[in-house]
Design a protein around this motif. Sequence first.
Motif, PDB file in Angstrom:
ATOM      1  N   GLY A  34      41.041  52.714  74.558  1.00 20.06           N
ATOM      2  CA  GLY A  34      41.386  52.575  75.727  1.00 20.06           C
ATOM      3  C   GLY A  34      41.794  54.041  76.493  1.00 20.06           C
ATOM      4  N   PRO A  35      41.706  54.186  77.737  1.00 18.39           N
ATOM      5  CA  PRO A  35      42.284  55.400  78.367  1.00 18.39           C
ATOM      6  C   PRO A  35      43.727  55.604  78.289  1.00 18.39           C
ATOM      7  CG  PRO A  35      42.186  53.477  80.106  1.00 18.39           C
ATOM      8  CD  PRO A  35      41.521  52.824  78.838  1.00 18.39           C
ATOM      9  N   HIS A 190      40.369  57.360  72.882  1.00 20.43           N
ATOM     10  CA  HIS A 190      39.697  56.933  74.208  1.00 20.43           C
ATOM     11  C   HIS A 190      38.149  57.683  74.101  1.00 20.43           C
ATOM     12  CE1 HIS A 190      41.529  61.165  75.055  1.00 20.43           C
ATOM     13  NE2 HIS A 190      40.515  61.192  75.794  1.00 20.43           N
ATOM     14  N   MET A 192      34.859  56.777  73.233  1.00 23.55           N
ATOM     15  CA  MET A 192      34.092  55.627  72.799  1.00 23.55           C
ATOM     16  C   MET A 192      33.015  55.791  71.808  1.00 23.55           C
ATOM     17  SD  MET A 192      30.787  55.509  74.464  1.00 23.55           S
ATOM     18  CE  MET A 192      29.792  56.713  75.318  1.00 23.55           C
ATOM     19  N   ILE A 204      39.227  46.589  73.152  1.00 26.67           N
ATOM     20  CA  ILE A 204      39.264  47.418  74.141  1.00 26.67           C
ATOM     21  C   ILE A 204      40.661  47.346  75.153  1.00 26.67           C
ATOM     22  CG2 ILE A 204      38.186  48.260  76.341  1.00 26.67           C
ATOM     23  CD1 ILE A 204      35.687  47.519  75.383  1.00 26.67           C
ATOM     24  N   ASP A 206      43.685  48.079  78.159  1.00 28.46           N
ATOM     25  CA  ASP A 206      43.719  48.801  79.124  1.00 28.46           C
ATOM     26  C   ASP A 206      45.040  48.019  80.111  1.00 28.46           C
ATOM     27  OD1 ASP A 206      43.045  50.344  81.726  1.00 28.46           O
ATOM     28  OD2 ASP A 206      42.225  48.552  82.635  1.00 28.46           O
ATOM     29  N   GLU A 297      31.098  52.643  77.212  1.00 26.25           N
ATOM     30  CA  GLU A 297      31.624  53.333  78.523  1.00 26.25           C
ATOM     31  C   GLU A 297      31.458  52.528  79.571  1.00 26.25           C
ATOM     32  OE1 GLU A 297      33.260  56.710  78.660  1.00 26.25           O
ATOM     33  OE2 GLU A 297      33.670  56.058  80.509  1.00 26.25           O
ATOM     34  N   PHE A 300      33.274  49.324  79.822  1.00 28.52           N
ATOM     35  CA  PHE A 300      34.660  49.512  80.237  1.00 28.52           C
ATOM     36  C   PHE A 300      34.479  49.479  81.831  1.00 28.52           C
ATOM     37  CE2 PHE A 300      38.422  51.836  81.502  1.00 28.52           C
ATOM     38  CZ  PHE A 300      39.211  51.272  80.683  1.00 28.52           C
ATOM     39  N   LEU A 308      36.429  55.495  81.022  1.00 24.73           N
ATOM     40  CA  LEU A 308      37.478  55.405  80.266  1.00 24.73           C
ATOM     41  C   LEU A 308      38.251  56.797  80.337  1.00 24.73           C
ATOM     42  CD1 LEU A 308      35.680  54.473  76.877  1.00 24.73           C
ATOM     43  CD2 LEU A 308      37.877  53.640  77.496  1.00 24.73           C
ATOM     44  N   ARG A 309      37.811  57.908  80.993  1.00 24.46           N
ATOM     45  CA  ARG A 309      38.331  59.150  80.971  1.00 24.46           C
ATOM     46  C   ARG A 309      38.919  59.531  82.314  1.00 24.46           C
ATOM     47  NH1 ARG A 309      34.199  62.362  76.989  1.00 24.46           N
ATOM     48  NH2 ARG A 309      33.895  60.302  76.082  1.00 24.46           N
TER      49      ARG A 309
END
Length: 310
Positions: A34-35, A190, A192, A204, A206, A297, A300, A308-309
């Motif tokens: 997760g981010p 974070h 992937m 995952i 968030d 990625e 997500f 993610l980033r």
Amino acid sequence: MLEVKTLKKKYGEFTAVDGISLHINKGEVVGLLGPNGAGKSTTISMIATLFKPNSGEILFEGENIVKNPKVIQPFIGYVPQEIALYETLSGYENLKYFGALYGLSGKAIKEQIQRISKIIGIEDRLKDRVSTYSGGMKRRINIGVGLLHNPKLVIMDEPTVGIDPQSRNHILETVNKLKSEGISVLYTSHYMEEVEAICERIYIMDHGKIIADGTQEALLEQSKIQSGMKLKFEKPVAQIVDQIKAMAWVTQVQILDEYEMIIRSSGNGSSHKDILNALMAMNSGLISFDIQKPDLEQVFLHMTGRGLRD
Ligand SMILES: Nc1ncnc2c1ncn2[C@@H]1O[C@H](COP(=O)(O)OP(=O)(O)O)[C@@H](O)[C@H]1O
Ligand SMILES: [Mg+2]
């Protein structure tokens, strides 16, 4: 082995972990992806019994560790993101020192350090002072400290952030070695690519919630993400982009530069062939194509509308 049920943690009014459930089986490598700010560290700190949840249960071998943290403590190895080592001591001396805290001494600690240094891949520099180590080597010793008491479950919090690629590979290799010894690993990240490379199952996360879970294949399948094609043309893509967008199979067009684009399609695998045939037929000047494998990625992105980033 570990089961987390509807776990909740608030910081004041802010809910950092919002009713998540997950489980880890014996010998399994599970990813928590997760981010930044998703709630990963908060979740694993509760599993490591560093603090208690507001509500929910954490069961280890069926026993509630929120009520009785001592049940899990001998069996869990927690590797925090922050490095906690004595800089003026060598890697060996650090392991010996932390081993003593677990009651290891003499022959037992010697053998244990020998075993662990193989797992973390740091045998040759063990006698050097930690202050001379790279960030990645320090991280590897930190992981070693978490392994001294032979835990059955190892939890790593973003172990590869900000380190050199060589150490990163050593750490991913360490996870594989732990797995081969039947040790379970909960791997938080974070990145992937790492989670895809080493984890059998992935959660995952968030905004404090688990938004998807399963094997990588299942996650890609569930979110119906199609592989794309990167196309390169001998003439500027501006001349043909409208024709490509109009094709029945094409759902998304992303222009990379004057001569390159990525297209995604709604159809099944055979649509790649149909698209290539159509491009040939319209004399598009196609020079090359490259199939783009779908990844987490994109899962997500698909689920949250964010990377993610970000
Ligand atoms: N001690 C704290 N007090 C207040 N808010 C916190 C505290 N620790 C974390 N948070 C907040 O909780 C959320 C989740 O944090 P964290 O669990 O560290 O996420 P992650 O590890 O996924 O980056 C973030 O929004 C963070 O700012
Ligand atoms: Mg964190």
